[in-house]
Design an enzyme around this catalytic site. Structure first.
Site, PDB file in Angstrom:
ATOM      1  N   SER A   1      44.486 -14.355 -20.394  1.00 12.82           N
ATOM      2  CA  SER A   1      46.088 -13.678 -20.074  1.00 12.82           C
ATOM      3  C   SER A   1      46.033 -12.461 -20.950  1.00 12.82           C
ATOM      4  O   SER A   1      45.266 -12.331 -22.158  1.00 12.82           O
ATOM      5  CB  SER A   1      46.931 -14.590 -21.000  1.00 12.82           C
ATOM      6  OG  SER A   1      47.980 -14.047 -21.390  1.00 12.82           O
TER       7      SER A   1
ATOM      8  N   GLU B   1      44.894 -21.416  -7.848  1.00 12.86           N
ATOM      9  CA  GLU B   1      46.256 -20.890  -7.670  1.00 12.86           C
ATOM     10  C   GLU B   1      46.376 -20.324  -6.479  1.00 12.86           C
ATOM     11  O   GLU B   1      47.346 -20.559  -5.558  1.00 12.86           O
ATOM     12  CB  GLU B   1      46.972 -20.353  -8.884  1.00 12.86           C
ATOM     13  CG  GLU B   1      47.049 -21.052 -10.126  1.00 12.86           C
ATOM     14  CD  GLU B   1      47.396 -20.273 -11.208  1.00 12.86           C
ATOM     15  OE1 GLU B   1      48.399 -19.918 -11.534  1.00 12.86           O
ATOM     16  OE2 GLU B   1      46.407 -19.951 -11.988  1.00 12.86           O
TER      17      GLU B   1
END
Ligand code: ARG
Length: 456
Positions: A274, A287
């Site tokens: 991140s 995902e």
């Protein structure tokens, strides 16, 4: 190509909505293979002279080389791949090129091209599915005895093994491969020679072109030949189901890689960070496999919707068949590759899985089964007795094994010391020896059987 009847060209917007070259250029190789088979057959049947057929075949080979080399100029004014190829052929060969389109129409031409493309994709997907199955079964063999919690309602239910869980996906993928193989069988009939819709008056040999192009036989009805897109719908259905399987597995990887589960770890190769939270390791690939499933399912619904109102035979609506199929089958291919990468990459945490397997009174069913087996109690009564024991442990905030014999006997006086033997998670999975059950010996046998079948 149809100038005789027309005095003026199309409006700009007409050309834009009508053209498919931006996407159907993907069919170039298939289009040229179909034309080569067609012209050779026309020559054999005496419909086209040998010299013309030879010139056309040579010209087509040159067009193919130009497309492969990236020197071919695609033109939107020429609408689609069929007319782009034929127009260039005319430049190379001259007027004789015009003989190629004898006893054929773009309607049967596109039907052949598209079938060939879908067939190639199915063949490639079948190899990829087998590759993912092999990766899963190989890991399952290692993890045949690695205990993890099994879930229903995402609540701890009964202990299973990690190998057993992975083998569940091997079974699903086996059905996916079966669906693709089955679709391929029905797809493998050749529509070439159906012409526009009614067949042709020329003495063509449809058996011969079918054979040259690797089809089992020609299609039997000329109307159906140009109006049918079942082969695309079946491939999309198989793809949608397969993508749904991958999506479920992807969802599990997303859950398992959270610090809360911590069942598996993906290496840096399959994790992203991140930009703001330094501690994060995100399972983006999983995902995205989950997310891309939406496109695959959407393509199936899209084509079903395109086809549902079309009268026989061909309608231009059917040009809308391609983009969704191209995208869906390529997306599935990417997802299979990403899942195979993740399966090879992931490291299971046996300790965390085992600890979690024992939490939530996951061996309560084993205790109930003990009561049935040893005390000959009816299962419903055993369920009730065990429920009371779980309530006791829960009230004390301890695991079942932490209760004393006196505690157990306070609920059911006939319980003996040996009942404790069934409360461990390892004993629990070892006891599940029924066919298809999670016992490590079963899992090992199944993984080995699959690996043998898959040639791994
Ligand atoms: N580009 C067309 C398609 O993809 C080819 C068939 C055109 N046929 C016709 N009758 N206009 O469907």
């Amino acid at each position: 190509m149809w100038g005789g009847r027309f005095a003026a060209g199309p409006a700009e917007i007409m050309e834009e909505i009508n053209a498919s070259i931006a996407f159907d250029r993907k069919l170039a190789a298939q289009d040229i293979a179909g034309s080569l088979a067609h012209v050779a057959m026309l020559a054999r049947q005496g419909v086209v002279e040998a010299a013309d057929a030879e010139a056309i075949a040579k010209g087509l080979t040159q067009v193919k080389a130009e497309i492969e080399a990236g020197t071919f100029t695609f033109s939107r004014a020429l609408e689609d791949i069929h007319m782009n190829v034929e127009s260039r052929l005319a430049e190379i060969v001259g007027p004789a090129a015009g003989r190629l389109h004898t006893a054929r129409s773009r309607n049967d031409q596109v039907a052949v091209d598209f079938r060939l493309w879908v067939r190639d994709s199915i063949d490639a997907l079948l190899l990829q599915i087998a590759g993912l199955q092999r990766a899963l079964a190989t890991r399952a063999l290692d993890a045949a005895g690695m205990v993890m919690p099994g879930f229903t309602h995402l609540q701890s239910a009964q202990p299973v093994t990690f190998g057993h869980h992975l083998m569940a996906y091997v079974e699903m993928l086996g059905r996916d491969a079966g669906r693709f193989a089955d679709a391929r069988k029905r797809l493998n009939e050749c529509p070439l020679g159906a012409a526009a819709l009614a067949g042709t008056s020329f003495p063509i040999d449809r058996e011969a072109t079918a054979k040259t192009l690797g089809f089992d036989r020609p299609t039997a009805n000329s109307l159906d030949s140009v109006a049918d897109r079942d082969f695309a719908l079946e491939a999309l259905s198989a793809a949608a189901i397969a993508a749904t399987h991958l999506s479920r597995f992807a969802e599990e990887i997303v859950l398992w890689t959270t610090p809360q589960f911590g069942f598996v770890r993906l290496s840096d190769a399959f994790s992203t960070g991140s930009s703001i939270m330094p501690q994060k390791r995100n399972p983006d690939a999983a995902e995205l496999v989950r997310g891309k499933t939406g496109r695959v399912v959407g393509a199936l619904v899209g084509l079903l919707t395109v086809m549902k109102g079309l009268p026989l035979a061909y309608s231009k609506d059917m040009q809308e068949d391609k983009e969704g199929v191209f995208d869906a089958l390529q997306t599935l291919s990417l997802c299979l590759a990403a899942m195979t990468g993740m399966v090879d990459d992931l490291t299971p945490d046996a300790g965390r899985m085992k600890a979690a397997a024992g939490a939530g009174y996951a061996t309560a069913t084993d205790l109930a089964d003990w009561l049935v087996r040893t005390l000959k109690m009816p299962f419903r009564e055993a369920h009730h007795v065990t429920g009371r024991i779980v309530a006791l442990a829960s009230a004390r905030g301890v695991a079942l094994e932490a209760l004393s014999l006196a505690d157990l006997q306070s609920v059911e006086p006939r319980i003996g010391e040996d009942a404790f033997g069934v409360l461990g998670v390892e004993r629990s999975v070892e006891s599940r020896t029924s066919y298809g059950g999670t016992a490590p010996a079963n899992v090992k046998r199944q993984a080995q059987a699959w690996l043998k079948r898959l040639g791994g």
